[in-house]
Write a protein that holds these residues in place. Structure first.
Motif, short mmCIF file in Angstrom:
data_model
loop_
_atom_site.label_atom_id
_atom_site.label_comp_id
_atom_site.label_asym_id
_atom_site.label_seq_id
_atom_site.Cartn_x
_atom_site.Cartn_y
_atom_site.Cartn_z
N VAL A 40 57.04 -41.86 134.37
CA VAL A 40 57.30 -40.13 133.74
C VAL A 40 55.79 -40.25 133.03
CG1 VAL A 40 58.60 -39.76 132.02
CG2 VAL A 40 59.19 -40.72 133.91
N ASP A 41 55.28 -41.61 132.25
CA ASP A 41 53.60 -41.22 131.33
C ASP A 41 52.58 -40.73 131.95
OD1 ASP A 41 56.15 -41.72 129.51
OD2 ASP A 41 55.42 -44.25 129.16
N GLU A 53 59.78 -47.08 136.62
CA GLU A 53 60.19 -45.04 136.37
C GLU A 53 59.53 -44.58 135.25
OE1 GLU A 53 63.14 -41.59 137.51
OE2 GLU A 53 63.84 -43.93 136.71
N SER A 54 60.10 -45.12 133.67
CA SER A 54 59.68 -44.64 132.90
C SER A 54 57.93 -44.57 132.87
CB SER A 54 59.69 -45.44 131.45
OG SER A 54 59.04 -47.03 131.90
#
Length: 228
Positions: A121-122, A117-118
């Motif tokens: 997001v990035d 998920e990160s």
């Protein structure tokens, strides 16, 4: 086999995880979405499907971020039509060094769901802002609006709507409308609603029309989708 999902911190996306223990292959029905997926040391992108896809399952663990129709192309920097009915490794879309760094980030994380998920997001933070016109088109189609009404409300000609749809969704607006209606009908069938009533609720000409769409898009019968 276990499956769970939740809303993502990425706009118009969900995060999901599936653990092994099921059949060697599973059917994935077309839904207009695109996914960023990690499994067994691989990062891949699943493009939009125009028909049911048979995918490897078995004992593997899968973690994914599923982008709503029209959301992924801006995040990933690739027109959806280029990935129609395909599963490709991330390094075919972004530079190999970038793909390797992102894969290592997920591979070595104590929680791969959070890590993937990160990554999403990035990628989203570095991408252009979502086009509100495309978001509106997707929402109108998901709500069951006609192609003609959607085009008129968006201020687009039929040709321009088709061109924009290929880039954003992977197929033209009529095909997107078919797939999203199929998904609405699928939810109704799985809730136990009889086929004839489902057909009427979702604007199919009759039960036979619904059956043809389930066979063409889902590769199965209405009966096989009904509970019990």
């Amino acid at each position: 086999m276990g499956y769970r999902e939740r809303r993502s911190r990425v706009d118009r996306a969900v995060v999901w995880q599936r653990t092994g223990g099921g059949a060697d292959q599973a059917s994935v029905f077309p839904d207009g979405c695109m996914d960023l997926i990690w499994t067994e040391g691989t990062l891949m992108v699943a493009g939009p499907d125009s028909r049911a896809a048979r995918v490897r399952a078995g004992a593997a663990e899968f973690v994914g971020v599923r982008f709503a129709p029209g959301a992924a192309p801006a995040v990933l920097g690739v027109p959806a039509v280029e990935l129609l009915d395909q599963r490709v490794e991330l390094d075919t879309i972004v530079p190999a060094a970038t793909a390797r760094a992102l894969l290592d980030r997920v591979d070595n994380a104590p929680d791969r769901v959070v890590a993937l998920e990160s990554v999403a997001v990035d990628l989203a933070a570095a991408a252009p802002s979502p086009d509100p016109l495309l978001t509106g088109i997707a929402e109108a189609m998901a709500a069951g609006e006609s192609v003609a009404h959607t085009a008129a409300r968006a201020g687009l000609s039929a040709r321009m709507l088709h061109r924009r749809s290929l880039v954003a969704f992977g197929y033209g607006p009529k095909m997107l409308a078919r797939i999203l209606r199929f998904q609405r009908a699928l939810e109704t069938i799985r809730a136990g609603t009889p086929a004839a009533e489902t057909a009427a609720l979702h604007g199919y000409a009759d039960q036979a029309h619904l059956s043809r769409e389930v066979r063409d898009l889902g590769g199965c019968t209405v009966r096989s989708l009904q509970p019990g």
